[in-house]
Design a protein around this motif. Structure first.
Motif, mmCIF file in Angstrom:
data_model
loop_
_atom_site.group_PDB
_atom_site.id
_atom_site.type_symbol
_atom_site.label_atom_id
_atom_site.label_comp_id
_atom_site.label_asym_id
_atom_site.label_seq_id
_atom_site.Cartn_x
_atom_site.Cartn_y
_atom_site.Cartn_z
ATOM 1 N N HIS A 69 -42.782 68.997 27.595
ATOM 2 C CA HIS A 69 -40.988 67.578 27.454
ATOM 3 C C HIS A 69 -40.615 66.844 28.735
ATOM 4 O O HIS A 69 -40.290 68.155 29.472
ATOM 5 N N ARG A 70 -40.273 66.057 28.210
ATOM 6 C CA ARG A 70 -39.706 65.362 29.472
ATOM 7 C C ARG A 70 -38.304 65.700 29.954
ATOM 8 O O ARG A 70 -38.074 65.667 31.287
ATOM 9 N N PHE A 71 -37.666 66.358 29.287
ATOM 10 C CA PHE A 71 -36.372 66.854 29.260
ATOM 11 C C PHE A 71 -36.336 68.221 29.567
ATOM 12 O O PHE A 71 -35.234 68.946 30.691
ATOM 13 N N MET A 72 -37.026 69.070 28.622
ATOM 14 C CA MET A 72 -37.026 70.041 28.608
ATOM 15 C C MET A 72 -37.504 71.315 29.363
ATOM 16 O O MET A 72 -37.888 71.868 29.723
ATOM 17 N N LEU B 241 -41.541 59.554 17.130
ATOM 18 C CA LEU B 241 -40.398 59.443 17.870
ATOM 19 C C LEU B 241 -39.581 60.589 19.016
ATOM 20 O O LEU B 241 -38.964 60.677 20.391
ATOM 21 N N VAL B 242 -40.075 62.407 18.527
ATOM 22 C CA VAL B 242 -39.619 62.819 19.455
ATOM 23 C C VAL B 242 -41.358 64.253 19.467
ATOM 24 O O VAL B 242 -41.958 64.024 18.888
ATOM 25 N N GLU B 243 -41.207 64.366 20.947
ATOM 26 C CA GLU B 243 -42.320 65.456 20.733
ATOM 27 C C GLU B 243 -41.589 67.327 19.859
ATOM 28 O O GLU B 243 -42.081 67.570 19.839
ATOM 29 N N TRP B 244 -40.031 66.925 20.807
ATOM 30 C CA TRP B 244 -39.805 68.865 20.343
ATOM 31 C C TRP B 244 -38.582 68.244 19.298
ATOM 32 O O TRP B 244 -37.096 68.096 19.713
ATOM 33 N N PRO B 245 -38.672 68.353 17.820
ATOM 34 C CA PRO B 245 -37.873 67.044 16.527
ATOM 35 C C PRO B 245 -36.867 68.238 16.653
ATOM 36 O O PRO B 245 -36.737 70.047 15.868
ATOM 37 N N VAL B 246 -35.094 68.074 16.425
ATOM 38 C CA VAL B 246 -34.470 68.911 16.130
ATOM 39 C C VAL B 246 -33.307 68.345 15.503
ATOM 40 O O VAL B 246 -32.840 67.191 15.987
ATOM 41 N N VAL B 247 -33.435 68.445 13.895
ATOM 42 C CA VAL B 247 -32.740 67.576 13.589
ATOM 43 C C VAL B 247 -31.208 68.653 13.162
ATOM 44 O O VAL B 247 -31.235 69.165 13.333
ATOM 45 N N LEU B 248 -30.144 67.450 13.200
ATOM 46 C CA LEU B 248 -28.776 67.343 12.399
ATOM 47 C C LEU B 248 -27.984 66.654 11.849
ATOM 48 O O LEU B 248 -28.775 65.123 11.576
ATOM 49 N N MET B 249 -27.010 66.841 10.743
ATOM 50 C CA MET B 249 -26.251 66.135 9.676
ATOM 51 C C MET B 249 -25.080 65.759 10.331
ATOM 52 O O MET B 249 -24.296 66.744 10.826
ATOM 53 N N PHE C 77 -25.435 61.486 6.531
ATOM 54 C CA PHE C 77 -27.253 61.421 7.051
ATOM 55 C C PHE C 77 -27.470 62.388 7.627
ATOM 56 O O PHE C 77 -27.120 63.195 8.794
ATOM 57 N N ILE C 78 -28.837 62.309 8.249
ATOM 58 C CA ILE C 78 -29.813 62.676 9.436
ATOM 59 C C ILE C 78 -30.793 62.362 9.794
ATOM 60 O O ILE C 78 -31.020 61.624 10.145
ATOM 61 N N THR C 79 -30.336 63.157 11.516
ATOM 62 C CA THR C 79 -30.864 62.609 12.537
ATOM 63 C C THR C 79 -32.272 63.541 13.234
ATOM 64 O O THR C 79 -31.709 64.503 13.246
ATOM 65 N N VAL C 80 -32.446 63.106 13.635
ATOM 66 C CA VAL C 80 -33.115 63.906 14.868
ATOM 67 C C VAL C 80 -33.695 63.605 16.384
ATOM 68 O O VAL C 80 -33.653 62.455 16.592
ATOM 69 N N ALA C 81 -32.712 65.055 16.971
ATOM 70 C CA ALA C 81 -32.984 64.497 18.491
ATOM 71 C C ALA C 81 -34.601 65.487 18.938
ATOM 72 O O ALA C 81 -34.753 65.790 17.723
ATOM 73 N N ASN C 82 -34.606 64.914 20.226
ATOM 74 C CA ASN C 82 -35.829 64.882 21.211
ATOM 75 C C ASN C 82 -35.513 66.473 21.568
ATOM 76 O O ASN C 82 -35.753 66.379 22.824
ATOM 77 N N ARG C 83 -34.727 67.038 21.413
ATOM 78 C CA ARG C 83 -34.344 67.828 22.591
ATOM 79 C C ARG C 83 -32.992 69.053 22.353
ATOM 80 O O ARG C 83 -32.266 68.564 21.264
ATOM 81 N N ASP D 166 -24.483 72.445 23.791
ATOM 82 C CA ASP D 166 -23.510 72.261 22.166
ATOM 83 C C ASP D 166 -24.545 72.251 20.784
ATOM 84 O O ASP D 166 -23.574 71.087 20.070
ATOM 85 N N ASP D 167 -25.114 72.228 20.950
ATOM 86 C CA ASP D 167 -26.480 72.371 19.863
ATOM 87 C C ASP D 167 -26.159 70.901 18.820
ATOM 88 O O ASP D 167 -26.004 70.891 17.669
ATOM 89 N N GLY D 168 -26.385 70.070 20.129
ATOM 90 C CA GLY D 168 -26.126 68.584 19.449
ATOM 91 C C GLY D 168 -25.065 68.002 19.398
ATOM 92 O O GLY D 168 -25.211 66.847 19.257
ATOM 93 N N ALA D 169 -23.697 68.553 19.509
ATOM 94 C CA ALA D 169 -22.581 68.365 19.114
ATOM 95 C C ALA D 169 -22.377 66.839 19.722
ATOM 96 O O ALA D 169 -21.890 65.604 18.620
#
Length: 738
Positions: A184-187, A248-256, A295-301, A305-308
């Motif tokens: 993964h590019r960042f992780m 768009l993501v290699e490691w999907p992290v779902v956030l609402m 809404f649901i967005t999908v982060a790549n990492r 802070d758990d996506g806050a």
């Protein structure tokens, strides 16, 4: 037998290109390997935003040795012919064999091509694939000449078996193949060494890369629906968006996240479209109110802070986007509440087609045709005309300018805001439907009238200027429009004469009245054309009472149905495709197309369905065979004798009981068939025709048509003519196969 692993690692590949690229890599590599003699047991392609991967199992370790015997010239042939053969075969003269042939002794070259190692073939094929890859768009970078969708960084090309892994020697534009990739590019940005596909996939997973796009999509959907369910909400399903986000993501992290209260009053479709188009967000709906609330967005990492922080940034950007949408919505509502006239006036400046006028011109034609169609579909003509005049007003709105995919839907909202009748508002949204074979079909009368008028105007317009579909090219989606007309007619059981409506609309495209008096006259005339046809008595009555005839009247008087006939044939072709897709035999459709009334799509389809059902029975199949036998004998006799046996047979000349029974059966069946056909009860007509099966079979078993007595022969041929005319009253059975 070794396995092959290939990875092409680059900068981020656009999501819309990934699946096709993985398929192209698989197809081009495997085709090239097989062509070079390397067969394999199985292959699978994978893609992530930064890599295309191919795994091939059970590859041959080398291509087989090939031995070919190539026959050459005779041994006494000229030296130049022998030298040319030697050059083509790549052998020396002393290596040739001599064989006996029917032409004498000839030279034979034995050409042996030794097998090549798999690594050599793989390197050759992969380099060719990389250099000639079919990207829709590609780029060059640095000083090299390689073109790739984004800069290519590394190549894995490994052959592995039980004894270990071997890197295939390969270099493309300075990039050497190896056994290393990146996580993964960042992780997990560090290098990873792999020894085969299983090791590769497992190490990528530990490095926060989910290789399989389907697995990423499943993970996104599962997490998104679970989050929404926990909040008492539901995710709006969107398979296309899900596939795009998975790319768009290699490691999907779902956030609402939440949508600001200021925007909750926007139509849900506006929220959904804005979030999808601009932010690639999924909409989360309250099932009780139908409102889009989150809404649901999908982060790549993953983040500490758990996506806050990611969520806060997304909400800020979303608020700006939705502020624009709210501005458009409020401005549009102000215009709509004043009647939408300003929008319709603006359409005079919008060109529909340079040879078909403006959108305003088109609306005038659609409104006139919708008014004429209305009585056929049970709609109020005034409402149908009103709906047609405002159906495309939203094309001038700010919201549709920003989101063209909302046309029609926004028209309904704005018509409601303008206080227009519900049927008119519904027609604004539904008149575009059906857009495809699986799209819903309007059933509200006003909506059906406007939808039919819209599609018929499109078709007649482009036929009038000879811009018809050719081969696979259909830039104006005319096949889709024709299918839409067919589905509207069939789904609603509409009984309309398409040829009359087509003629009326073709004339509208050709005639431009010069003043209101002429416009009123044209409207009256074309209304009669739509009802009774160009050559109907009512049209002539109107023409005869005109004192000062305008110049364009000759176009109606001299109208030729060539163009309308061609367009009707186009409808028939699309109907055949539609019915074949539903399992109907093409010859059954042809048998019904040959009958009168084939411009009535619903009538035509009912006849074809009844005939198709009849032919599935034993009586139907056997009766058709009896009809064909009678028709063949009769046709041969008429050709031989040079006469037509249509004068009616006489029972008094019957010599056999079966002959008399057939006379009685035909005499009984014909009135039943005629009555059923008049009532358009095709099933009853088929049932009456089925009663002829036994008498016809018995007749052919008992008598010889070409009897010695000329009187008896002519009478029996006339009897066959009665069989033919009776059966042809139902459908043209001569067009049936078998």
């Amino acid at each position: 037998m070794p396995d092959l692993l290939i990875e092409l690692f680059s900068e981020e590949i656009p999501a819309r290109m990934q699946a096709r690229a993985a398929a192209d890599l698989k197809a081009r590599m495997t085709d090239g390997l097989v062509e070079a003699g390397l067969t394999y047991a199985g292959a699978a392609g994978f893609h992530t935003p930064r890599r295309l991967t191919l795994a091939v199992e059970g590859l041959l370790d080398k291509s087989p040795t090939l031995r070919e015997e190539r026959k050459g010239p005779r041994v006494d042939a000229p030296d130049k012919a022998i030298e040319g053969f030697l050059r083509g075969a790549g052998v020396a003269k002393e290596d040739l064999k001599v064989q006996d042939d029917k032409k004498g002794q000839v030279y034979v070259a034995v050409i042996e091509k030794p097998g090549r190692p798999a690594a050599e073939i793989v390197a050759e094929v992969l380099e060719s694939v990389i250099r000639n890859f079919p990207w829709p768009k590609s780029m060059r970078w640095g000083s090299g000449g390689l073109k790739w969708v984004r800069p290519l960084h590394s190549i894995i090309c490994l052959l592995s078996d039980d004894s270990g892994a071997e890197v295939v020697p390969l270099e493309v534009e300075g990039i050497k193949a190896g056994d290393r990739t990146s996580g993964h590019r960042f992780m997990a940005p560090g290098a990873i060494s792999v020894s085969g596909f299983e090791d590769y996939a497992a190490k990528l997973k530990r490095a926060f890369v989910v290789l399989d796009a389907g697995e990423r999509a499943d993970h996104i959907w599962q997490d998104a629906t679970n989050m929404a369910f926990a909040a008492g909400l539901e995710v709006v399903e969107d398979c296309g968006l899900l596939a795009e986000v998975a790319g768009l993501v290699e490691w999907p992290v779902v956030l609402m996240g939440e949508i600001g209260k200021d925007f909750l009053g926007l139509p849900p479709e506006v929220l959904q479209t804005s979030m999808k188009e601009h932010q690639k967000f999924f909409s989360v709906r309250n099932p009780k109110t139908g409102r889009i609330e989150r809404f649901i967005t999908v982060a790549n990492r993953e983040t500490r802070d758990d996506g806050a922080t990611i969520l806060a940034g997304n909400q800020k950007v979303l608020a700006a986007r939705l502020s624009d949408a709210k501005f458009f919505w409020e401005n549009d509502l102000r215009v709509a509440s004043q009647g939408m006239e300003s929008w319709t006036e603006q359409l005079s400046n919008v060109t529909f087609h340079n040879r078909l006028g403006s959108q305003a011109d088109r609306i005038d034609r659609i409104a006139a045709l919708a008014r004429e169609i209305a009585p056929h579909v049970g709609a109020d003509p005034k409402l149908a005309e009103q709906a047609a005049r405002v159906a495309k007003a939203d094309l001038s709105s700010e919201m549709v300018y920003e989101f063209p995919e909302l046309q029609g839907l926004m028209g309904r909202y704005y018509a409601e805001a303008a206080g227009l009748p519900p049927a008119v508002a519904a027609a604004c949204e539904e008149h575009y439907s059906p857009l495809g074979p699986s799209d819903s079909v309007p059933s509200a009368p006003v909506s059906v009238a406007v939808a039919l008028a819209d599609k018929l105007d499109t078709l007649t317009g482009f036929w009038a200027i000879d811009e018809k579909p050719t081969g696979s090219k259909d830039p104006y989606a005319l096949r889709r429009a024709a299918l839409g007309v067919i589905r509207l007619a069939l789904s609603n059981g509409l009984r309309v004469h398409l040829d009359r409506l087509v003629d009326a609309q073709l004339l509208r495209h050709q005639i431009t009245p010069t003043d209101e008096k002429e416009a009123a006259l044209l409207s009256e005339l074309l209304g009669e054309v739509a009802k009774h046809g160009v050559f109907g008595a009512a049209v002539r009555t109107v023409i005869d009472r005109i004192d000062d005839a305008p110049g364009w009247l000759s176009k109606i008087v001299e109208h030729k149905p060539d163009v309308s006939d061609d367009l009707l044939s186009f409808f028939h072709d699309r109907l055949k495709v539609h019915l074949r897709d539903e399992g109907m035999r093409h010859d059954v459709i042809d048998a019904c197309l040959a009958m009168p009334g084939n411009d009535d799509i619903t009538l035509l389809t009912r006849r074809a369905q009844a005939l198709g059902d009849f032919l599935k029975t034993e009586e139907g199949e056997n009766l058709v065979q009896g009809f064909k036998r009678a028709n063949n004998i009769l046709s041969q006799a008429e050709e031989k004798d040079g006469v037509s046996y249509e004068f009616g047979a006489d029972k008094k000349f019957a010599e056999d009981p079966s002959e008399e029974a057939l006379f009685d059966a035909l005499q009984e069946a014909r009135p039943q068939i005629d009555k059923a056909m008049e009532a358009e009860d095709f099933a009853a007509a088929m049932t009456a025709m089925a009663g002829l099966r036994g008498p016809i079979d018995a007749f052919f078993e008992a008598v010889q048509v070409n009897a010695e007595s000329e009187i008896v022969r002519r009478n029996r041929l006339n009897l066959l003519s009665t069989i033919r005319s009776t059966c042809l009253a139902v459908a043209d059975l001569t067009r049936l196969e078998g």
